[in-house]
Design a protein around this motif. Structure first.
Motif, PDB file in Angstrom:
ATOM      1  N   SER A  26     -65.698  39.296  10.973  1.00  0.00           N
ATOM      2  CA  SER A  26     -64.851  39.264   9.782  1.00  0.00           C
ATOM      3  C   SER A  26     -64.899  40.554   8.984  1.00  0.00           C
ATOM      4  O   SER A  26     -64.048  40.793   8.132  1.00  0.00           O
ATOM      5  CB  SER A  26     -65.258  38.083   8.894  1.00  0.00           C
ATOM      6  OG  SER A  26     -66.623  38.206   8.493  1.00  0.00           O
ATOM      7  N   SER A  27     -65.889  41.401   9.251  1.00  0.00           N
ATOM      8  CA  SER A  27     -65.973  42.719   8.621  1.00  0.00           C
ATOM      9  C   SER A  27     -66.381  43.727   9.691  1.00  0.00           C
ATOM     10  O   SER A  27     -67.026  43.366  10.676  1.00  0.00           O
ATOM     11  CB  SER A  27     -66.988  42.718   7.468  1.00  0.00           C
ATOM     12  OG  SER A  27     -68.284  42.375   7.933  1.00  0.00           O
ATOM     13  N   PRO A  28     -66.015  44.997   9.514  1.00  0.00           N
ATOM     14  CA  PRO A  28     -66.241  45.965  10.593  1.00  0.00           C
ATOM     15  C   PRO A  28     -67.704  46.361  10.765  1.00  0.00           C
ATOM     16  O   PRO A  28     -68.480  46.412   9.802  1.00  0.00           O
ATOM     17  CB  PRO A  28     -65.402  47.164  10.157  1.00  0.00           C
ATOM     18  CG  PRO A  28     -65.292  47.043   8.672  1.00  0.00           C
ATOM     19  CD  PRO A  28     -65.257  45.575   8.384  1.00  0.00           C
ATOM     20  N   LEU A  29     -68.072  46.642  12.017  1.00  0.00           N
ATOM     21  CA  LEU A  29     -69.344  47.298  12.295  1.00  0.00           C
ATOM     22  C   LEU A  29     -69.272  48.722  11.779  1.00  0.00           C
ATOM     23  O   LEU A  29     -68.219  49.359  11.812  1.00  0.00           O
ATOM     24  CB  LEU A  29     -69.613  47.305  13.800  1.00  0.00           C
ATOM     25  CG  LEU A  29     -69.889  45.949  14.451  1.00  0.00           C
ATOM     26  CD1 LEU A  29     -69.643  46.030  15.957  1.00  0.00           C
ATOM     27  CD2 LEU A  29     -71.318  45.498  14.165  1.00  0.00           C
ATOM     28  N   THR A  30     -70.388  49.249  11.299  1.00  0.00           N
ATOM     29  CA  THR A  30     -70.408  50.603  10.765  1.00  0.00           C
ATOM     30  C   THR A  30     -71.423  51.452  11.516  1.00  0.00           C
ATOM     31  O   THR A  30     -72.262  50.940  12.265  1.00  0.00           O
ATOM     32  CB  THR A  30     -70.770  50.608   9.269  1.00  0.00           C
ATOM     33  OG1 THR A  30     -72.159  50.276   9.103  1.00  0.00           O
ATOM     34  CG2 THR A  30     -69.909  49.602   8.509  1.00  0.00           C
TER      35      THR A  30
END
Length: 230
Positions: free
Chosen positions: A158-162
């Motif tokens: 649901s949120s990007p890998l950084t």
């Protein structure tokens, strides 16, 4: 082994939806193995609230992943290999520092291990039709932005890998993964592939490594539509 798996584990394990980041040294034989993995992990760690995944990396042939697990709809697989001119010297260097009595301190034995592992991965994808994402191991350092974006999409996070990650309890510890200073940096150190000069590069066993790598890479890439390659 020695294919940027510790870096990959830390990048994944720093995401709020993923628990785990290191090698657990277990096999996966049935759905009960997933419960075992979770129980072992929870002996030393708490699960993240609202998390989705448990992570593990399986590096050695002694830890089997059966066909019933490969086709289990609850499992997602990332398959990755690294070329021998980087992997084999890294194995030798590791064991000469940490386990000088081990046979992997000799290049020919490290090369034999390398070939056996790659051949097992190739046999696995030929034997069992399952979904996986294939990555060239060094693509995470050469092209991190695109790689992280595609990993995020593959896992439907649901949120990007950084490119930054947490240094955790087992980071750098023996038998948990890489102990190099680069892993302790807490972020991907982007780089192009270095040139390598091998004193044993012309030996027959190393030629076998190169042949096995090329065949295995082609096999792993051809049995899936999802791949990230250099």
């Amino acid at each position: 082994m020695r294919a940027n798996t510790s870096l990959m584990g830390h990048l994944l394990g720093s995401h709020p939806e993923i628990n785990g980041y290191y090698e657990m040294h277990i096999g996966y034989y049935s759905a009960k193995s997933l419960l075992r993995q979770k129980a072992l992990y929870c002996e030393a760690h708490s699960l993240k609230s609202n998390s989705t995944y448990m992570f593990d990396k399986v590096l050695h042939n002694e830890h089997e992943v059966t066909d019933s697990m490969l086709t289990n709809s609850r499992c997602h697989f990332l398959l990755s290999i690294r070329s021998p001119e980087y992997t084999v010297p890294s194995i030798v260097s590791l064991y000469r520092k940490a386990h000088p009595e081990h046979e992997f301190t000799e290049p020919k034995h490290a090369a034999h291990y390398y070939c056996q592992r790659l051949e097992a991965l190739a046999a696995m994808v030929k034997r069992c039709a399952f979904e996986y994402l294939y990555l060239d191991a060094d693509v995470i350092k050469v092209n991190p932005s695109d790689t992280l974006e595609r990993l995020t999409n593959y896992l439907a996070l649901s949120s990007p890998l950084t490119s930054r990650y947490e240094k955790m309890h087992n980071t750098g510890k023996a038998k948990a993964g890489d102990s190099s200073s680069s892993l302790m940096s807490g972020e991907i150190i982007q780089s192009s592939l270095p040139s390598v000069s091998l004193e044993y590069g012309q030996e027959d066993f190393f030629k076998r490594c190169q042949e096995t790598y090329l065949i295995t890479r082609e096999t792993l890439a051809s049995y899936t539509q999802k791949r990230i390659m250099l």
